[in-house]
Design a protein around this motif. Sequence first.
Motif, short mmCIF file in Angstrom:
data_model
loop_
_atom_site.label_atom_id
_atom_site.label_comp_id
_atom_site.label_asym_id
_atom_site.label_seq_id
_atom_site.Cartn_x
_atom_site.Cartn_y
_atom_site.Cartn_z
N ASN A 1 -5.48 -8.29 8.30
CA ASN A 1 -4.37 -8.55 8.09
C ASN A 1 -4.17 -7.20 8.57
O ASN A 1 -4.08 -6.30 8.11
CB ASN A 1 -4.34 -8.54 6.21
N GLU A 2 -3.42 -7.11 10.15
CA GLU A 2 -2.33 -5.85 10.48
C GLU A 2 -1.95 -5.04 8.97
O GLU A 2 -0.88 -6.17 7.89
CB GLU A 2 -1.93 -5.54 11.40
N GLN A 3 -1.04 -4.28 8.73
CA GLN A 3 -0.42 -3.65 7.30
C GLN A 3 1.25 -3.38 8.53
O GLN A 3 1.17 -3.00 9.72
CB GLN A 3 -0.64 -2.52 6.97
N PHE B 1 4.60 -0.25 8.25
CA PHE B 1 4.54 0.89 7.68
C PHE B 1 6.32 0.69 7.34
O PHE B 1 7.16 0.03 8.74
CB PHE B 1 3.99 1.40 8.44
N GLY B 2 6.75 1.01 6.11
CA GLY B 2 8.21 1.27 6.50
C GLY B 2 8.61 3.20 7.67
O GLY B 2 7.01 3.63 7.84
N PRO B 3 9.12 3.58 7.40
CA PRO B 3 9.48 5.42 8.03
C PRO B 3 9.13 5.92 7.00
O PRO B 3 9.00 7.20 8.12
CB PRO B 3 11.22 5.41 8.21
N PHE C 1 -4.87 7.60 1.64
CA PHE C 1 -4.88 6.07 0.83
C PHE C 1 -4.69 6.70 -0.60
O PHE C 1 -5.25 7.25 -1.00
CB PHE C 1 -6.31 5.58 0.84
N TYR D 1 -3.13 0.08 -3.91
CA TYR D 1 -2.36 -0.36 -3.63
C TYR D 1 -2.99 -1.57 -4.66
O TYR D 1 -3.12 -1.21 -5.33
CB TYR D 1 -3.64 -1.42 -2.22
N TYR E 1 0.05 5.77 0.73
CA TYR E 1 -0.13 6.42 1.97
C TYR E 1 0.60 7.21 1.97
O TYR E 1 2.02 8.20 2.04
CB TYR E 1 -0.16 6.48 3.01
N LEU F 1 4.59 7.11 2.37
CA LEU F 1 4.61 5.83 3.43
C LEU F 1 3.62 4.79 2.15
O LEU F 1 2.78 4.62 1.46
CB LEU F 1 3.94 5.83 4.93
N LEU G 1 -3.37 9.85 7.02
CA LEU G 1 -2.97 8.82 6.10
C LEU G 1 -4.46 9.27 5.05
O LEU G 1 -5.14 8.46 5.56
CB LEU G 1 -2.40 7.27 6.71
N GLN H 1 1.20 11.80 4.33
CA GLN H 1 0.54 11.99 5.16
C GLN H 1 1.26 13.33 5.22
O GLN H 1 2.68 13.93 5.27
CB GLN H 1 1.56 11.48 6.40
N TYR I 1 1.33 -1.05 0.13
CA TYR I 1 0.05 0.26 0.15
C TYR I 1 1.44 1.19 -0.22
O TYR I 1 2.45 1.42 0.61
CB TYR I 1 -1.14 0.12 1.20
#
Lengths: 115, 112
Positions: free
Chosen positions: A102-104, A106-108, A45, A48, A35, A91, A43, A37, A33
Amino acid sequence: GAGVSQSPSNKVTEKGKDVELRCDPISGHTALYWYRQSLGQGLEFLIYFQGNSAPDKSGLPSDRFSAERTGGSVSTLTIQRTQQEDSAVYLCASSLGTGTYNEQFFGPGTRLTVL
Amino acid sequence: SQKIEQNSEALNIQEGKTATLTCNYTNYSPAYLQWYRQDPGRGPVFLLLIRENEKEKRKERLKVTFDTTLKQSLFHITASQPADSATYLCALPPGNTGKLIFGQGTTLQVKP
């Protein structure tokens, strides 16, 4: 194990230039995904992927934005002819699949500044 | 129109107290709702998921409730600590794809 990584961590560009943002998801995660911000905001969207296909691109703000994913792994978000309003943190997240619950992960993020 | 609303004002509480954060939504019928924590300069981190047929979910000092009639989820942190200071985001799926729509988040500040 390795988490989601994104590069670059910071990108400063001039208005009108193209930029590419990269996301490396967690190995084995089929869903990815993107996003956006903006400062002090939640966030937003963008798009995806399930595997290499993008069933939902509804969040892409304009046709200047595009994304691809190759080999069911790395994804690149490209912004053409950047505008100042594109400045934000981008993100990326991955999950085991697009099924329910399903939990997501995230990257930094990549902080993009368009001058 | 569809909306997810979290209190945009920061929540300031004293260490040891219970923090309660609210997430309200309009014109969604989510199968579940998730809560994430976000620290400055970092990506969100998943905390809890609660399904539509669950009234309450607990994990250590965290508790989440989900009222599909009120269209509201409450997120509680008991015995709060300064390390709990962060922004907390609720998120829900608008469909069956795994895509999430996020609230704007509420910033919690726990003072020692």
